[in-house]
Design a protein around this motif. Structure first.
Motif, PDB file in Angstrom:
ATOM      1  N   CYS A   1      -2.598  -6.765   6.658  1.00 40.63           N
ATOM      2  CA  CYS A   1      -1.940  -7.114   5.408  1.00 40.63           C
ATOM      3  C   CYS A   1      -2.055  -5.957   4.411  1.00 40.63           C
ATOM      4  O   CYS A   1      -3.130  -5.394   4.232  1.00 40.63           O
ATOM      5  CB  CYS A   1      -2.546  -8.385   4.834  1.00 40.63           C
ATOM      6  SG  CYS A   1      -1.867  -8.877   3.227  1.00 40.63           S
ATOM      7  N   LEU A   2      -0.963  -5.631   3.773  1.00 40.87           N
ATOM      8  CA  LEU A   2      -0.961  -4.556   2.788  1.00 40.87           C
ATOM      9  C   LEU A   2      -1.770  -4.905   1.544  1.00 40.87           C
ATOM     10  O   LEU A   2      -2.162  -4.013   0.792  1.00 40.87           O
ATOM     11  CB  LEU A   2       0.482  -4.240   2.381  1.00 40.87           C
ATOM     12  CG  LEU A   2       1.369  -3.627   3.456  1.00 40.87           C
ATOM     13  CD1 LEU A   2       2.824  -3.624   3.006  1.00 40.87           C
ATOM     14  CD2 LEU A   2       0.913  -2.212   3.793  1.00 40.87           C
TER      15      LEU A   2
ATOM     16  N   HIS B   1      -5.708  -6.577   3.548  1.00 37.94           N
ATOM     17  CA  HIS B   1      -6.133  -5.708   4.652  1.00 37.94           C
ATOM     18  C   HIS B   1      -6.724  -6.479   5.834  1.00 37.94           C
ATOM     19  O   HIS B   1      -7.359  -5.870   6.702  1.00 37.94           O
ATOM     20  CB  HIS B   1      -7.124  -4.643   4.160  1.00 37.94           C
ATOM     21  CG  HIS B   1      -6.632  -3.878   2.970  1.00 37.94           C
ATOM     22  ND1 HIS B   1      -5.522  -3.063   3.006  1.00 37.94           N
ATOM     23  CD2 HIS B   1      -7.088  -3.839   1.684  1.00 37.94           C
ATOM     24  CE1 HIS B   1      -5.326  -2.540   1.812  1.00 37.94           C
ATOM     25  NE2 HIS B   1      -6.250  -2.984   0.988  1.00 37.94           N
TER      26      HIS B   1
ATOM     27  N   GLY C   1       3.252  -7.079   7.733  1.00 42.15           N
ATOM     28  CA  GLY C   1       3.316  -6.510   6.402  1.00 42.15           C
ATOM     29  C   GLY C   1       2.415  -7.185   5.390  1.00 42.15           C
ATOM     30  O   GLY C   1       1.515  -6.565   4.829  1.00 42.15           O
ATOM     31  N   VAL C   2       2.678  -8.449   5.118  1.00 44.48           N
ATOM     32  CA  VAL C   2       1.890  -9.227   4.167  1.00 44.48           C
ATOM     33  C   VAL C   2       1.538 -10.555   4.827  1.00 44.48           C
ATOM     34  O   VAL C   2       2.409 -11.226   5.383  1.00 44.48           O
ATOM     35  CB  VAL C   2       2.659  -9.490   2.855  1.00 44.48           C
ATOM     36  CG1 VAL C   2       1.762 -10.183   1.833  1.00 44.48           C
ATOM     37  CG2 VAL C   2       3.204  -8.193   2.273  1.00 44.48           C
TER      38      VAL C   2
ATOM     39  N   LEU D   1       4.524  -3.789  -4.302  1.00 51.60           N
ATOM     40  CA  LEU D   1       5.113  -3.511  -2.994  1.00 51.60           C
ATOM     41  C   LEU D   1       6.589  -3.130  -3.113  1.00 51.60           C
ATOM     42  O   LEU D   1       7.134  -2.462  -2.233  1.00 51.60           O
ATOM     43  CB  LEU D   1       4.979  -4.734  -2.079  1.00 51.60           C
ATOM     44  CG  LEU D   1       3.557  -5.223  -1.803  1.00 51.60           C
ATOM     45  CD1 LEU D   1       3.594  -6.478  -0.934  1.00 51.60           C
ATOM     46  CD2 LEU D   1       2.723  -4.137  -1.135  1.00 51.60           C
TER      47      LEU D   1
ATOM     48  N   GLN E   1       8.855   2.456   2.369  1.00 47.49           N
ATOM     49  CA  GLN E   1       7.789   1.706   3.029  1.00 47.49           C
ATOM     50  C   GLN E   1       8.264   0.257   3.184  1.00 47.49           C
ATOM     51  O   GLN E   1       8.114  -0.559   2.276  1.00 47.49           O
ATOM     52  CB  GLN E   1       6.505   1.795   2.208  1.00 47.49           C
ATOM     53  CG  GLN E   1       5.942   3.207   2.129  1.00 47.49           C
ATOM     54  CD  GLN E   1       4.641   3.284   1.360  1.00 47.49           C
ATOM     55  OE1 GLN E   1       4.013   2.269   1.045  1.00 47.49           O
ATOM     56  NE2 GLN E   1       4.210   4.502   1.048  1.00 47.49           N
TER      57      GLN E   1
ATOM     58  N   ALA F   1       7.367  -2.137   5.353  1.00 49.98           N
ATOM     59  CA  ALA F   1       6.517  -3.102   6.058  1.00 49.98           C
ATOM     60  C   ALA F   1       6.504  -4.464   5.379  1.00 49.98           C
ATOM     61  O   ALA F   1       6.438  -5.498   6.051  1.00 49.98           O
ATOM     62  CB  ALA F   1       5.089  -2.559   6.180  1.00 49.98           C
ATOM     63  N   ALA F   2       6.571  -4.489   4.061  1.00 52.28           N
ATOM     64  CA  ALA F   2       6.504  -5.758   3.326  1.00 52.28           C
ATOM     65  C   ALA F   2       7.851  -6.468   3.242  1.00 52.28           C
ATOM     66  O   ALA F   2       7.909  -7.638   2.854  1.00 52.28           O
ATOM     67  CB  ALA F   2       5.967  -5.520   1.916  1.00 52.28           C
TER      68      ALA F   2
END
Length: 244
Positions: free
Chosen positions: A21-22, A25, A34-35, A88, A97, A99-100
């Motif tokens: 998780c961004l 973690h 991502g989240v 984010l 970025q 990922a989220a």
């Protein structure tokens, strides 16, 4: 030896890294990426909010008492920009970025579906991403509003029209401008490439702050579209508006 493109190498590297998780973690279980669901659940609105200003509401309604008098454009977002999810979004917009992005768009889809089920929102005929000027698009390489709109259109089974709107002026970035400066900056910045055939439209952007961008576009569309709403990943409410 077969050479791999940078994009392919990045995809392989990303797939080989731990899915964390961004925000917290912690390791994320598939299919989430991502989240993590816990961080999303703790970051989205914890109550109903006014679709006009974002003010928390005690019951489900379109508008608070203040917004009911002038009924501004409905802004649909799953979270406040001042929540943990807020940082984010610039990473998506300026640093590629992504990922989220799946978690944020999924939260937005859930929010839209919730409002439709509560009969507080009607699905549009079409989804329109807020366009970038061609020079900025060439520099950045992507339009984050288009990425969001494309995912929403696919998941909600709605058509996407990315040709109707054009950004005709390569205006300075809005981030450091006041509300008045934003309105002046965007005056005449957009144009229609043809007459709009739609009556119900959802404009899609990454974040809504003062609403200057969507209001300028809505000015072009209102003659043919009496129903315009805005979908975004987060909204930046005025500082005086507390969120729950």
């Amino acid at each position: 030896m077969v050479s791999l493109s940078w994009q392919r190498c990045r995809a392989i590297l990303g797939a080989s890294l731990p899915n964390r998780c961004l925000l917290c973690h912690q390791t994320i279980a598939a299919p989430h990426r991502g989240v993590c669901p816990t961080c999303v659940a703790n970051s989205i609105y914890q109550s109903e909010v006014c679709l006009g200003c974002g003010k928390p509401l005690t019951i489900a309604a379109e508008y608070c008492g203040s917004c009911l008098h002038h009924r501004p454009i409905k802004v649909v977002a799953p979270a406040s920009y001042h929540s943990m999810l807020g940082p984010l979004i610039p990473a998506i917009k300026y640093q590629a970025q992504f990922a989220a992005l799946p978690a944020l768009t999924a939260a937005l889809v859930a929010r839209i579906q919730h409002l439709v089920a509560a009969e507080l929102l009607e699905l549009p005929q079409v989804v329109l991403p807020v366009p970038l000027h061609r020079q900025r698009l060439a520099h950045r390489g992507y339009n984050q509003a288009w990425l969001i709109a494309n995912t929403l259109a696919a998941q909600l089974q709605l058509p996407l029209d990315d040709k109707l709107l054009a950004r005709t002026s390569n205006t300075p970035a809005q981030a450091q401008l006041t509300g008045k400066q934003r309105r002046q900056n965007l005056s005449g910045a957009f144009a229609l490439t043809r007459a709009s055939p739609y009556q119900r439209i959802a404009l899609v952007d990454d974040v809504v702050t003062t609403g200057s961008t969507v209001n300028e576009i809505a000015r072009l569309l209102r003659t043919s579209a009496p129903s315009i709403q805005v979908w975004c990943l987060a909204r930046a409410e005025a500082p005086k508006i507390a969120t729950l």
